[in-house]
Write a protein that holds these residues in place. Structure first.
Motif, PDB file in Angstrom:
ATOM      1  N   GLU A  53       0.850  -1.191   0.000  1.00 55.35           N
ATOM      2  CA  GLU A  53       0.000   0.000   0.000  1.00 55.35           C
ATOM      3  C   GLU A  53       0.886   1.241   0.000  1.00 55.35           C
ATOM      4  OE1 GLU A  53      -4.320   0.890   1.906  1.00 55.35           O
ATOM      5  OE2 GLU A  53      -2.723   0.474   3.331  1.00 55.35           O
ATOM      6  N   ALA A  54       0.789   2.046  -1.080  1.00 58.04           N
ATOM      7  CA  ALA A  54       1.630   3.232  -1.223  1.00 58.04           C
ATOM      8  C   ALA A  54       0.916   4.509  -0.819  1.00 58.04           C
ATOM      9  CB  ALA A  54       2.118   3.363  -2.669  1.00 58.04           C
ATOM     10  N   VAL A  55      -0.407   4.526  -0.930  1.00 58.09           N
ATOM     11  CA  VAL A  55      -1.214   5.688  -0.554  1.00 58.09           C
ATOM     12  C   VAL A  55      -2.392   5.187   0.262  1.00 58.09           C
ATOM     13  CG1 VAL A  55      -2.713   7.533  -1.436  1.00 58.09           C
ATOM     14  CG2 VAL A  55      -0.529   7.065  -2.553  1.00 58.09           C
ATOM     15  N   ARG A  56      -2.690   5.869   1.383  1.00 59.98           N
ATOM     16  CA  ARG A  56      -3.740   5.377   2.278  1.00 59.98           C
ATOM     17  C   ARG A  56      -4.762   6.464   2.592  1.00 59.98           C
ATOM     18  NH1 ARG A  56      -1.437   2.477   7.516  1.00 59.98           N
ATOM     19  NH2 ARG A  56      -0.925   4.646   8.016  1.00 59.98           N
ATOM     20  N   GLN A  57      -6.002   6.206   2.274  1.00 63.61           N
ATOM     21  CA  GLN A  57      -7.144   7.004   2.730  1.00 63.61           C
ATOM     22  C   GLN A  57      -6.922   8.505   2.546  1.00 63.61           C
ATOM     23  OE1 GLN A  57      -7.445   5.537   6.774  1.00 63.61           O
ATOM     24  NE2 GLN A  57      -8.849   3.912   6.155  1.00 63.61           N
ATOM     25  N   VAL A  58      -6.552   8.890   1.337  1.00 64.50           N
ATOM     26  CA  VAL A  58      -6.285  10.296   1.045  1.00 64.50           C
ATOM     27  C   VAL A  58      -7.579  11.033   0.723  1.00 64.50           C
ATOM     28  CG1 VAL A  58      -5.263  11.846  -0.678  1.00 64.50           C
ATOM     29  CG2 VAL A  58      -3.898  10.017   0.323  1.00 64.50           C
ATOM     30  N   CYS A  83       6.976   9.711  -0.555  1.00 65.42           N
ATOM     31  CA  CYS A  83       5.802   9.853   0.320  1.00 65.42           C
ATOM     32  C   CYS A  83       4.476   9.636  -0.414  1.00 65.42           C
ATOM     33  CB  CYS A  83       5.805  11.230   0.980  1.00 65.42           C
ATOM     34  SG  CYS A  83       7.007  11.378   2.323  1.00 65.42           S
ATOM     35  N   GLY A  84       4.514   9.454  -1.732  1.00 60.61           N
ATOM     36  CA  GLY A  84       3.288   9.159  -2.459  1.00 60.61           C
ATOM     37  C   GLY A  84       2.672  10.339  -3.196  1.00 60.61           C
ATOM     38  N   TYR A 129       3.125  11.943   4.275  1.00 60.25           N
ATOM     39  CA  TYR A 129       4.228  11.147   4.810  1.00 60.25           C
ATOM     40  C   TYR A 129       3.879   9.678   4.662  1.00 60.25           C
ATOM     41  CZ  TYR A 129       7.981   9.382   7.701  1.00 60.25           C
ATOM     42  OH  TYR A 129       9.102   8.707   8.131  1.00 60.25           O
ATOM     43  N   LEU A 130       4.677   8.951   3.902  1.00 62.92           N
ATOM     44  CA  LEU A 130       4.501   7.519   3.674  1.00 62.92           C
ATOM     45  C   LEU A 130       3.061   7.195   3.243  1.00 62.92           C
ATOM     46  CD1 LEU A 130       6.372   5.088   3.719  1.00 62.92           C
ATOM     47  CD2 LEU A 130       5.545   4.553   6.005  1.00 62.92           C
ATOM     48  N   GLY A 131       2.531   7.994   2.322  1.00 58.18           N
ATOM     49  CA  GLY A 131       1.220   7.714   1.751  1.00 58.18           C
ATOM     50  C   GLY A 131       0.053   8.288   2.514  1.00 58.18           C
ATOM     51  N   ASP A 132       0.285   8.879   3.683  1.00 57.61           N
ATOM     52  CA  ASP A 132      -0.792   9.475   4.480  1.00 57.61           C
ATOM     53  C   ASP A 132      -0.728  10.997   4.390  1.00 57.61           C
ATOM     54  OD1 ASP A 132      -1.539   6.963   5.383  1.00 57.61           O
ATOM     55  OD2 ASP A 132      -0.303   7.087   7.185  1.00 57.61           O
ATOM     56  N   VAL A 133      -1.892  11.646   4.312  1.00 57.02           N
ATOM     57  CA  VAL A 133      -1.945  13.095   4.479  1.00 57.02           C
ATOM     58  C   VAL A 133      -1.988  13.361   5.976  1.00 57.02           C
ATOM     59  CG1 VAL A 133      -3.268  15.201   4.077  1.00 57.02           C
ATOM     60  CG2 VAL A 133      -3.095  13.490   2.273  1.00 57.02           C
ATOM     61  N   VAL A 134      -0.865  13.812   6.529  1.00 54.17           N
ATOM     62  CA  VAL A 134      -0.756  13.956   7.989  1.00 54.17           C
ATOM     63  C   VAL A 134      -1.222  15.323   8.473  1.00 54.17           C
ATOM     64  CG1 VAL A 134       1.066  12.240   8.190  1.00 54.17           C
ATOM     65  CG2 VAL A 134       1.675  14.642   7.856  1.00 54.17           C
ATOM     66  N   GLU A 135      -1.238  16.309   7.561  1.00 48.80           N
ATOM     67  CA  GLU A 135      -1.738  17.638   7.943  1.00 48.80           C
ATOM     68  C   GLU A 135      -2.219  18.366   6.700  1.00 48.80           C
ATOM     69  OE1 GLU A 135      -0.551  21.617  10.576  1.00 48.80           O
ATOM     70  OE2 GLU A 135       0.803  19.893  10.491  1.00 48.80           O
ATOM     71  N   GLN A 136      -3.291  19.124   6.855  1.00 51.30           N
ATOM     72  CA  GLN A 136      -3.820  19.892   5.728  1.00 51.30           C
ATOM     73  C   GLN A 136      -4.518  21.144   6.240  1.00 51.30           C
ATOM     74  OE1 GLN A 136      -6.307  17.650   3.081  1.00 51.30           O
ATOM     75  NE2 GLN A 136      -6.647  19.359   1.675  1.00 51.30           N
ATOM     76  N   GLY A 137      -4.325  22.244   5.526  1.00 52.52           N
ATOM     77  CA  GLY A 137      -4.970  23.494   5.894  1.00 52.52           C
ATOM     78  C   GLY A 137      -4.534  24.601   4.964  1.00 52.52           C
ATOM     79  N   ALA A 141       1.271  27.875  12.215  1.00 53.00           N
ATOM     80  CA  ALA A 141       1.066  27.009  13.379  1.00 53.00           C
ATOM     81  C   ALA A 141       1.012  25.547  12.946  1.00 53.00           C
ATOM     82  CB  ALA A 141      -0.225  27.398  14.115  1.00 53.00           C
ATOM     83  N   PRO A 142       2.142  24.978  12.489  1.00 53.41           N
ATOM     84  CA  PRO A 142       2.136  23.560  12.106  1.00 53.41           C
ATOM     85  C   PRO A 142       1.825  22.677  13.310  1.00 53.41           C
ATOM     86  CG  PRO A 142       4.380  24.408  12.214  1.00 53.41           C
ATOM     87  CD  PRO A 142       3.477  25.586  12.371  1.00 53.41           C
ATOM     88  N   GLN A 143       0.959  21.698  13.118  1.00 47.49           N
ATOM     89  CA  GLN A 143       0.485  20.886  14.232  1.00 47.49           C
ATOM     90  C   GLN A 143       1.097  19.491  14.274  1.00 47.49           C
ATOM     91  OE1 GLN A 143      -1.730  22.093  16.680  1.00 47.49           O
ATOM     92  NE2 GLN A 143      -1.213  24.007  15.643  1.00 47.49           N
ATOM     93  N   HIS A 144       1.442  18.932  13.142  1.00 48.19           N
ATOM     94  CA  HIS A 144       2.009  17.582  13.132  1.00 48.19           C
ATOM     95  C   HIS A 144       3.526  17.655  13.295  1.00 48.19           C
ATOM     96  CE1 HIS A 144       3.031  13.512  11.807  1.00 48.19           C
ATOM     97  NE2 HIS A 144       1.770  13.200  12.028  1.00 48.19           N
ATOM     98  N   PRO A 145       4.124  16.768  14.079  1.00 45.02           N
ATOM     99  CA  PRO A 145       5.584  16.795  14.264  1.00 45.02           C
ATOM    100  C   PRO A 145       6.363  16.729  12.950  1.00 45.02           C
ATOM    101  CG  PRO A 145       4.584  15.370  15.905  1.00 45.02           C
ATOM    102  CD  PRO A 145       3.478  15.765  14.961  1.00 45.02           C
ATOM    103  N   TYR A 146       5.816  16.029  11.954  1.00 48.08           N
ATOM    104  CA  TYR A 146       6.511  15.963  10.663  1.00 48.08           C
ATOM    105  C   TYR A 146       6.510  17.326   9.979  1.00 48.08           C
ATOM    106  CZ  TYR A 146       7.718  14.571   5.902  1.00 48.08           C
ATOM    107  OH  TYR A 146       8.331  14.462   4.673  1.00 48.08           O
ATOM    108  N   THR A 147       5.380  18.014   9.984  1.00 51.32           N
ATOM    109  CA  THR A 147       5.322  19.355   9.402  1.00 51.32           C
ATOM    110  C   THR A 147       6.259  20.290  10.152  1.00 51.32           C
ATOM    111  OG1 THR A 147       2.971  18.925   8.974  1.00 51.32           O
ATOM    112  CG2 THR A 147       3.751  21.160   8.627  1.00 51.32           C
TER     113      THR A 147
END
Length: 340
Positions: free
Chosen positions: A25-30, A48-49, A239-247, A255-261
């Motif tokens: 699985e390369a992309v998940r629930q985008v 990251c996909g 990140y690795l096929g997941d959208v971890v933050e969007q806005g 104000a980035p909320q995810h540690p990766y961002t």
């Protein structure tokens, strides 16, 4: 309505099959939404996909790839809504959309343009196929497009082969080809990566002007946050096929909320006086392979804030503001700790 979505990706997952291994699985629930006149930037490290997500819209995935779940809802001109994920890649319906209503600027034009056909012939073909123009009519439109994207001596350049043009001119020719049929959605896959900074700035200015002229939506893929700040209305961090933050670009940058961002933002080089210079803050480790995807949050192995649930439970999408959300257990814990 100006705010009505042009394209909505809902819960899309993409996997790749192999004869010797289980599906990867390369992309998940985008989930992504593109609006006319607006630019959505898709950012993240290589692998990251991002490109797979973009190619899925046009059904240009490799033969061993499949859209396992989800929908890609596109509002065609005239009001008809079609699920692109349900169309066969080589179907007449998909070919009518590809290049006509949705176009793509590929990352490397030298490998995307045909080396044995002139630039003009390749752009002419788009209008002959999709708009039924005669060859002479198509050529006049081609010359006008090449001139519009800033290629001097457009009529002579139309007879040039890709190897006879510089990188910047090839990229402009690719943009002209993508705009040949006045698309409603333009997908730009890292169109400035291989260009020098001066040409990059010219290409970004050109894309902004063309978007204003045509009112099209744009999906811009990049790993350069400086480009994001310059061109984006909204940002989706993958990140690795997941959208971890969007806005909105303002919310995500302010104000980035995810540690990766946050890590991506911290790794940007900053101008400073000699006395204030500091070492860059790289993100430790590398993006895991999709076939070795960790359980729980995919960023756990590189996250400085990881705690108990991160390695076992996939985080839910959490709203952190109007049209701003992220997937992180830290946000879930913070909400649970707020007194009722």
């Amino acid at each position: 309505m100006a705010d009505k979505p042009l394209l909505k990706i809902e819960n899309m997952s993409i996997s790749f099959s192999s004869p010797d291994e289980p599906d990867i699985e390369a992309v998940r629930q985008v989930d992504l939404t593109l609006t006319p006149g607006k630019t959505l930037c898709l950012v993240g490290e290589s692998g990251c996909g991002k490109s797979v997500t973009a190619r899925a819209i046009l059904r240009l995935l490799d033969k061993n790839a499949k859209i396992g779940s989800g929908r890609i809802l596109f509002d065609e001109p005239g009001g008809a809504r079609v699920d692109l994920a349900a169309l066969k890649p080589d179907s007449t319906a998909m070919r009518a959309v590809r290049g006509n209503h949705i176009s793509m600027i590929f990352q490397e034009p030298m490998s995307s343009l045909s080396p044995v056909h002139t630039i003009g012939d390749q752009i002419d073909e788009m209008m002959v196929i999709h708009e039924g123009l005669k060859p002479k009519q198509a050529r006049e439109r081609t010359v006008a497009l090449l001139d519009q994207v800033g290629i001097l001596g457009a009529r002579e350049r139309a007879d040039a082969y890709p190897f006879q043009l510089s990188g910047g001119l090839r990229q402009r020719a690719m943009i002209a080809m993508a705009l040949a049929c006045t698309p409603n959605l333009l997908i730009a896959d890292e169109p400035t990566t291989a260009l020098d900074v001066t040409t990059q700035a010219q290409i970004l200015d050109l894309l902004r002007q063309l978007q204003a002229d045509y009112g099209m939506a744009m999906l811009f893929i990049t790993h350069d946050l400086g480009v994001v700040a310059e061109i984006a209305d909204e940002v989706a961090v993958m990140y690795l096929g997941d959208v971890v933050e969007q806005g909105s670009v303002y919310d995500v940058f302010a104000a980035p909320q995810h540690p990766y961002t946050q890590a991506l933002m911290s790794s940007i080089p900053k101008m400073a006086r000699k006395a204030d210079r500091m070492r860059l803050a790289p993100i430790k480790g590398t993006v895991p392979s999709p076939k070795d995807r960790p359980q729980g949050c995919a960023f756990t192995s590189r996250c400085p804030y990881a705690f108990e649930p991160c390695s076992t439970v996939t985080p839910e999408r959490t709203a952190v503001g109007a049209n701003h959300h992220a997937r992180c257990h830290l946000l879930t814990r913070a909400k649970a700790e707020v007194p009722a």
